[in-house]
Write an enzyme that holds these catalytic residues in place. Sequence first.
Site, PDB file in Angstrom:
ATOM      1  N   LYS A   1      25.678   4.748 -14.150  1.00 51.75           N
ATOM      2  CA  LYS A   1      25.028   5.320 -15.233  1.00 51.75           C
ATOM      3  C   LYS A   1      25.003   4.247 -16.136  1.00 51.75           C
ATOM      4  O   LYS A   1      25.654   3.132 -16.256  1.00 51.75           O
ATOM      5  CB  LYS A   1      26.364   6.160 -15.699  1.00 51.75           C
ATOM      6  CG  LYS A   1      25.847   7.318 -16.555  1.00 51.75           C
ATOM      7  CD  LYS A   1      25.374   8.697 -15.816  1.00 51.75           C
ATOM      8  CE  LYS A   1      24.867   9.613 -16.807  1.00 51.75           C
ATOM      9  NZ  LYS A   1      24.487  10.709 -15.897  1.00 51.75           N
TER      10      LYS A   1
ATOM     11  N   ASP B   1      18.884  11.410 -18.807  1.00 53.88           N
ATOM     12  CA  ASP B   1      20.353  12.322 -19.145  1.00 53.88           C
ATOM     13  C   ASP B   1      19.971  12.772 -20.540  1.00 53.88           C
ATOM     14  O   ASP B   1      18.664  12.842 -21.057  1.00 53.88           O
ATOM     15  CB  ASP B   1      21.358  11.200 -18.849  1.00 53.88           C
ATOM     16  CG  ASP B   1      22.721  12.051 -18.936  1.00 53.88           C
ATOM     17  OD1 ASP B   1      22.992  12.511 -17.897  1.00 53.88           O
ATOM     18  OD2 ASP B   1      23.312  12.000 -20.116  1.00 53.88           O
TER      19      ASP B   1
HETATM   20  N1  GLU Z   1      21.817  12.428 -15.485  1.00 54.34           N
HETATM   21  C1  GLU Z   1      21.721  13.328 -14.372  1.00 54.34           C
HETATM   22  C2  GLU Z   1      22.739  13.609 -13.822  1.00 54.34           C
HETATM   23  O1  GLU Z   1      23.821  13.569 -14.417  1.00 54.34           O
HETATM   24  C3  GLU Z   1      20.448  12.687 -13.271  1.00 54.34           C
HETATM   25  C4  GLU Z   1      20.587  11.449 -12.814  1.00 54.34           C
HETATM   26  C5  GLU Z   1      19.519  10.919 -11.775  1.00 54.34           C
HETATM   27  O2  GLU Z   1      18.655  11.617 -11.804  1.00 54.34           O
HETATM   28  O3  GLU Z   1      19.558   9.924 -11.409  1.00 54.34           O
HETATM   29  O4  GLU Z   1      23.142  13.798 -12.655  1.00 54.34           O
END
Ligand code: GLU
Length: 445
Positions: free
Chosen positions: A125, A165
């Site tokens: 992340k 996100d």
């Molecule tokens: N931000 C999204 C999550 O919390 C998607 C992450 C992604 O697609 O890599 O899963």
Amino acid sequence: MYDLESFIKELEAKNPSQPEFIESVREVLSSVIDVVNENPVYLKNKILERITEPDRVFSFKVEWENDDKEICVNKGYRVQFNNALGPYKGGLRFHSSVTLGTLKFLGFEQIFKNSLTGLPMGGGKGGSDFSARGKSDSEILRFCRSFMTELQKYIGPETDVPAGDIGVGAREIGYLYGQYKRLRSENTGVLTGKPLEFGGSLIRPEATGYGSMYFAYNMLKERGDSMEGKRIALSGFGNVAWGAAVKASEMGAKVVTLSGPDGYIIDEEGVNTQEKWAYMLYLRNTNNDVIEPYAKRFNCTFVKNRKPWEVPVDMAFPCAIQNELDLKDAKELIANGVKYVVETSNMGLTREAFNAFIEERIPTAPGKAANAGGVAVSGLEMSQNAMHLKWSKEEVDSKLKAIMEGIHHSCLEEGREDDGYVNYQKGANIAGFKKVADAMCLLGY
Ligand code: GLU
């Protein structure tokens, strides 16, 4: 043998002032500690110590110029948490509340969420404390360029694949990808959630919201119930709430609330027309972060500075941000007869709220299961990019449905309790954890 409280105490000492990270570890460990204690291979491999420490954390400075020609400075991060199952995968969050602790919690959650999808993706992340609120489009562009100038050193299509996100949608991904290409001269699947024009996948914008409704569909089906006629409270009004509102309406349910940091709206007619969905997207793109204009536009009630959980509904879907539904809200929902809770934001429920629903035996899905549709379709975008082709809407949607059904099935297998109640939190944690732990044992330390 591990004792939960002593493990958490040591973790807190090693990671001071990161309450969200500690909370996310506590949630997973409270489900899996017995599994670990009963497995000599996990014990020998020191899985708990190893899985709670990120592989690496990058922290960098993001300098950019605002429209008044002033230099601004933000913090940027990428947490590469665990790559036992595949390249680090997880979104970028641009929000004023972002700290390293927030991103460690989100990265930790992402490991198990990605594992549940069944696709080969590790967990990561990143993000920044930059907020788009009040910013112009060119300020956002300049910020994204500067952010990617640093981030590109650490990512790659087979190494670490960021996505969106909160605060990072197709617009920001486009700007970030533009800068990556400028610096690296590569057209690869290094980011997902890309616009359709250059490698994006159909259904990716809708995927988190759709996936959450597909998960809910399976929860209801399991109990011989259906979505038809269900009254739903949604929080948020961004990309996730938008996809959820669209799919809920298609399934015959009625979404009656949306919310923002300024309060919530009640739309008794339902958030169920093309016009209303398009307006949600328009509101997001104004960079104002308020929901009140929806009430004016569609002539419904706006309740200032309050949360939507006081409205009587059959189903509640927190779709905004962590800890947005607390014990007081949970008690109110329970008193008003809520039948299902589907955590669609990451850690949207506080621990006390989650426990209150479980005690009442109300089926309650954790975010790592219910919101996995977003990252699942990101995984499908990576496949399409690697093969240099594009799947149809129907193809992606049917794969998404199958993945959400599979996650639901894993939760049933690991989460059914003696009285027949399905503890989705326990099920998701155990199923997600086992696969990563087994992979870590096979890979060696
Ligand atoms: N931000 C999204 C999550 O919390 C998607 C992450 C992604 O697609 O890599 O899963």
